[in-house]
Write an enzyme that holds these catalytic residues in place. Structure first.
Site, PDB file in Angstrom:
ATOM      1  CB  VAL A 153      -0.932   0.022   1.227  1.00  0.00           C
ATOM      2  CG1 VAL A 153      -1.845   1.246   1.172  1.00  0.00           C
ATOM      3  CG2 VAL A 153      -1.754  -1.260   1.300  1.00  0.00           C
ATOM      4  CB  CYS A 154       0.975   4.221   0.387  1.00  0.00           C
ATOM      5  SG  CYS A 154       1.379   5.973   0.368  1.00  0.00           S
ATOM      6  CB  THR A 155       5.802   4.907   0.257  1.00  0.00           C
ATOM      7  OG1 THR A 155       5.379   5.009   1.616  1.00  0.00           O
ATOM      8  CG2 THR A 155       5.496   6.210  -0.475  1.00  0.00           C
ATOM      9  CB  THR A 207       4.376   3.822  -5.127  1.00  0.00           C
ATOM     10  OG1 THR A 207       4.406   4.123  -3.733  1.00  0.00           O
ATOM     11  CG2 THR A 207       5.180   4.867  -5.880  1.00  0.00           C
TER      12      THR A 207
END
Length: 335
Positions: free
Chosen positions: A106-108, A126
């Protein structure tokens, strides 16, 4: 019923919503669908001790990473703690992540997977603020900066915090079916409608806002009149510029050509109408500036890999059939 274990990796400066968003989706699938054993969720940190999130909240994990069994789904959240990660965490991921049947970031969190070599040769995404960093630092990763999530085999990566919920819902749909995912989405008061290839930004946010007032006015007019005459000649007249000067100035100030900007706005408008209205395909194609259902279909297939009818079927909860809507197209959306 098959029990699927989910192990969530925790570390200091983790983004709390990257953890709790997907966890609530998986927990909701077990709670709201009548299948309490659908998912078994555990959290783990390097030493089993509490971690402090980037917002200051403390999370107490269930166990230490070394004590955790290989899970069905290994979920790696993001946060500022991914920028200079503990080498022990990277080493643990490099050694243990391949044992999971499904690897999710998730995300970074994608930066941690990339640092461990787990995204080499794969397509990934990302959060938009980190796509350049991911691409520059890890050239072996095929970075796609646009989608809210990308699935490449057993590895799935997602963009900003709420996209982790979208990806988790897609995984629930894969595991338990669309009805189960819809049930969870309703209880969380979110919509099961965002495909993975939906852009991280709307068309108007994806492009820069022009500096000059006349060009900003043209951008606003395009958004308000997607079904109007949006030719370069017509738009240039509104800006009181020659078509050539207008096209050059528009690209210089917005980062895209007038034609591409119009295409994005029309596609976004058509998607919104397919999701939120009961209008027929022909009506929506006219309102969005395509003129004919076939022209709109070509635009959808080119950009999204699916037809308007199939897009509506998948991403509008319980759509009411429109009178001129064709049968669902078997072409699956690209994700």
């Amino acid at each position: 019923m098959t029990e699927r274990s989910v192990l969530v990796v925790l570390f200091d400066e983790v983004q709390s919503l990257d953890v709790t968003g997907p966890v609530e989706v998986f927990a909701g699938a077990a709670r709201f669908t009548g299948d309490p054993d659908a998912y078994r969720i555990r959290t783990a940190s390097l030493d089993g001790g509490p971690v402090r999130t980037s917002s200051g909240l403390a999370i107490v994990p269930d166990t230490a990473l070394d004590a955790a069994a290989a899970p069905h789904t290994l979920l790696v959240p993001g946060g500022s703690g991914t920028r200079a990660p503990d080498p022990r965490l990277v080493a643990w991921l490099r050694e243990n992540a391949p044992r999971a049947e499904r690897l999710v970031s998730v995300c970074t969190g994608a930066l941690l997977l990339a640092e461990a070599g787990l995204l080499d040769g794969r397509r990934a995404t990302t959060h938009w603020v980190a796509t350049d960093l991911l691409s520059r630092k890890y050239p072996a990763v095929d970075v796609d900066p646009d989608p809210i999530f990308v699935r490449d085999g057993r590895v799935s990566t997602s963009a900003g915090v709420t996209s982790g919920i979208d990806l988790a819902l897609a995984l629930v749909e894969e595991d338990l079916g669309r009805d189960a995912a819809l049930t969870v989405a309703r209880h969380l008061v979110v919509f099961l409608r965002r495909p993975g290839n939906q852009a991280q930004f709307s068309a108007r946010l994806a492009a820069q806002t022009a500096q000059r007032g006349p060009l900003r006015d043209v951008q606003a007019w395009i958004g308000e009149h997607p079904g109007g005459d949006l030719s370069v000649e017509s738009l240039a007249g509104r800006a009181r510029l020659s078509p050539r000067h207008f096209a050059r100035a528009f690209r210089a100030e917005t980062g895209t050509t007038p034609g591409r900007y119009v295409d994005r706005v029309r596609l976004e408008h058509a998607r919104m109408l397919l999701e939120d209205s009961a209008g027929g395909i022909e009506e929506i194609s006219r309102a969005s500036g395509y003129g004919t259902p076939e022209a709109m279909r070509r635009a959808f297939v080119k950009s999204l890999g699916t037809s308007p009818a199939e897009y509506r079927r998948r991403f509008r909860p319980h759509p009411a059939p429109a009178p001129d809507e064709p049968a669902a197209d078997p072409t699956p959306p690209r994700t």
